[in-house]
Design a protein around this motif. Sequence first.
Motif, PDB file in Angstrom:
ATOM      1  N   SER A  36       0.884  -1.030  -0.152  1.00  0.00           N
ATOM      2  CA  SER A  36       0.011   0.060   0.102  1.00  0.00           C
ATOM      3  C   SER A  36       0.896   1.176   0.216  1.00  0.00           C
ATOM      4  N   ASP A  37       0.295   2.399   0.355  1.00  0.00           N
ATOM      5  CA  ASP A  37       0.908   3.658   0.026  1.00  0.00           C
ATOM      6  C   ASP A  37       1.901   4.237   0.953  1.00  0.00           C
ATOM      7  N   THR A  42       6.179   1.647  -1.346  1.00  0.00           N
ATOM      8  CA  THR A  42       6.102   2.120  -2.619  1.00  0.00           C
ATOM      9  C   THR A  42       7.274   1.616  -3.477  1.00  0.00           C
ATOM     10  N   TRP A  64      -2.079  -3.937  -4.966  1.00  0.00           N
ATOM     11  CA  TRP A  64      -2.106  -2.747  -4.396  1.00  0.00           C
ATOM     12  C   TRP A  64      -3.688  -2.344  -3.626  1.00  0.00           C
ATOM     13  N   ASP A  66      -5.475  -0.004  -0.231  1.00  0.00           N
ATOM     14  CA  ASP A  66      -5.691   0.762   1.004  1.00  0.00           C
ATOM     15  C   ASP A  66      -4.871  -0.106   2.000  1.00  0.00           C
ATOM     16  N   ARG A 257       3.067   6.358  -8.239  1.00  0.00           N
ATOM     17  CA  ARG A 257       2.169   5.372  -7.577  1.00  0.00           C
ATOM     18  C   ARG A 257       1.512   5.897  -6.632  1.00  0.00           C
ATOM     19  N   ASP A 258       1.916   6.827  -5.799  1.00  0.00           N
ATOM     20  CA  ASP A 258       1.107   7.552  -4.819  1.00  0.00           C
ATOM     21  C   ASP A 258       0.315   8.982  -5.158  1.00  0.00           C
ATOM     22  N   TYR A 265       7.130  14.046  -2.920  1.00  0.00           N
ATOM     23  CA  TYR A 265       7.341  12.697  -2.442  1.00  0.00           C
ATOM     24  C   TYR A 265       8.939  12.777  -1.798  1.00  0.00           C
TER      25      TYR A 265
END
Length: 332
Positions: A36-37, A42, A64, A66, A257-258, A265
Amino acid sequence: MKSVSRIATMFALAALALGSAVTPVKAATPLRIGFSDWPGWTPWQIAIDKGWFKEAGVDVTMQWFDYSASLNAFAAGKLDGDFVANGDGLSTGANGAKNVLIMLTDYSSGNDQIIGKPGITSIKDLAGQKVGIEVGVVEHLLLEHALKANGMSLSAVTLVNSVTNNTPQVLGSGAVAAIGVWQPIADQARMALPGSRAIYTSAQAPGLIFDGLAVSPISLKENPQAWMKVIQIWYRLLGYVNDPKTHDDAIRIMAARDGVTPQIYQRYVKGTHLLSLAEARAAFKKSDLLSSIYGSDANADAFNVRNGVYKTPQNIAEYIDASMIEGYKEGN
């Protein structure tokens, strides 16, 4: 589970004997791994984009989610492994989905945050206030630690149970004085409510929250070589992130990705202490300190029991298997 760990160790040592050649590793089915994030996880998008799993000869499906949804999927047996905070691995296991931590990716060093609404400038300002938190998950642990550090207890606040991904909306609604949240959701919360700010972060409690790969003991027993390949790819990823020649490309991929810009980032990188192999090995040494996964797990276990996440203290040793990290050789 102890016996599973010992068996896994034997298979892991056999895998090490294979040396550095890229040997196709046959798993019964593709390893299903959730991520996940969280900025410590990531980097796996790099391996996906670059085709490194295929190159390493290991059949992996990275899924992927939450974060909370990934825990649910892992608990339901829909994943063979999941990237989790160590305390959440314990709660998942205590509630029926046994798992063992085989590698550590990082410890949180600022990306987990308690964010106060405008006018709330310190933890002490939370006395008598409502706090939006996902009860029983890692930010709950951070909140208790922050209150204790300020001479307070959880009873000083009223918890409003909120799924972490929804906490920015909860804070923005004015229903609570603060929320517990991690990056990148923390940034979303602050941008949605100008004047809100972080009033406590994990940078003030290194080792409180370790992150790593928890796997099903059954999958570990059946596919030790494949899991070792996953660890090998992780250290390749780490080199790609840390190498000045490739760092910008790594940031570009992780930011995409995020769903944020590379400039944003870069802040997340500073709030997650990615562990080198030497640091990971040191963290796997037994100690009561938070700098050890044993000490951090014991702290999280006591928190989980104290707050009713589960009733019975867990056997910490059954959740930790350092054999692959101890046996891992750089350049494998």
